[in-house]
Design an enzyme around this catalytic site. Sequence first.
Site, short mmCIF file in Angstrom:
data_model
loop_
_atom_site.label_atom_id
_atom_site.label_comp_id
_atom_site.label_asym_id
_atom_site.label_seq_id
_atom_site.Cartn_x
_atom_site.Cartn_y
_atom_site.Cartn_z
N GLU A 1 1.13 -1.20 0.00
CA GLU A 1 -0.01 0.13 0.15
C GLU A 1 0.83 1.21 0.02
O GLU A 1 1.93 1.24 0.64
CB GLU A 1 -0.92 -0.07 1.17
CG GLU A 1 -2.29 -0.41 1.05
CD GLU A 1 -3.00 0.65 0.67
OE1 GLU A 1 -2.72 1.46 -0.32
OE2 GLU A 1 -4.29 0.83 0.78
N ASP A 2 0.54 2.21 -0.81
CA ASP A 2 1.17 3.61 -0.70
C ASP A 2 0.96 4.04 0.88
O ASP A 2 1.89 4.77 1.49
CB ASP A 2 0.72 4.70 -1.46
CG ASP A 2 -0.82 4.63 -1.86
OD1 ASP A 2 -1.61 3.82 -1.01
OD2 ASP A 2 -1.45 5.57 -2.59
P1 IMP Z 1 -7.79 4.35 3.30
O1 IMP Z 1 -8.62 3.28 2.96
O2 IMP Z 1 -8.60 5.43 3.94
O3 IMP Z 1 -6.72 3.88 4.36
O4 IMP Z 1 -7.03 4.90 2.00
C1 IMP Z 1 -6.34 4.11 1.33
C2 IMP Z 1 -6.24 4.97 -0.12
O5 IMP Z 1 -6.76 6.24 0.08
C3 IMP Z 1 -4.57 5.19 -0.09
O6 IMP Z 1 -4.27 3.90 -0.91
C4 IMP Z 1 -4.47 6.33 -1.05
O7 IMP Z 1 -4.90 5.77 -2.40
C5 IMP Z 1 -5.77 7.24 -0.56
N1 IMP Z 1 -5.41 8.19 0.26
C6 IMP Z 1 -5.20 8.39 1.56
N2 IMP Z 1 -4.70 9.35 2.10
C7 IMP Z 1 -4.17 10.17 1.22
C8 IMP Z 1 -3.40 11.33 1.11
O8 IMP Z 1 -3.07 12.08 2.03
N3 IMP Z 1 -3.03 11.66 -0.07
C9 IMP Z 1 -3.34 10.86 -1.33
N4 IMP Z 1 -4.20 9.83 -1.21
C10 IMP Z 1 -4.44 9.46 0.02
#
Ligand code: IMP
Length: 185
Positions: free
Chosen positions: A107-108
């Site tokens: 994951e990024d």
């Molecule tokens: P989660 O499901 O909320 O954990 O977020 C996962 C995905 O949301 C990541 O793989 C990113 O692609 C995107 N994302 C979350 N935070 C950021 C950010 O600060 N900048 C850009 N993309 C984000």
Amino acid sequence: IITTMKSVKLDEHQFQEYLSAEVIADKVAVLGAKINNDYTSNDPPIVIALLNGAFIFAADLCRQFDFECQLQLLRVSSYKGMESTGKVKIDHDAEPDMNNRHVIIVEDIVDTGNTLAAYLPTLKAKGAKSVKVCTLLLKPEAVQHDLELEYVGFEIPNKFVIGYGLDYNGRGRNLGAIYSIVANK
Ligand code: IMP
């Protein structure tokens, strides 16, 4: 966009360099070394990178591996602009056969954790021997799920970031460094 800039403006949002390309490269090497310690070519993992954001991190990380591995890019999406939609779409058709294999999910960034909370439970039914997560970034204040994250690059504040694969509305992915938003209002 010039990739060595210290600050970037996208629409009305100002971003400032937060993690330089060198700092990121050092961390990728550290994560790669840890993963090399944990796996061998006798029983190599399948590496699944979650798109779009992880494409650059996965490209750099997998070139640190000294074991032979299979890399699969898998499209998942949950974000629009700067908000997580909470609904996670996963392209299950693109998944490799994981039966009796070790799996590493790349994951990024883990933000709310919604993506992994939706995806990881689906792997149990696929017969993987083990599933570990490698994320470059983690926002501890934003996570809303109890997730086991084996390899974490940087814990960062709960601020929107771009660069090194991460985007704002599709922009900024090509930046070599990671930039943090200056004011999120
Ligand atoms: P989660 O499901 O909320 O954990 O977020 C996962 C995905 O949301 C990541 O793989 C990113 O692609 C995107 N994302 C979350 N935070 C950021 C950010 O600060 N900048 C850009 N993309 C984000």
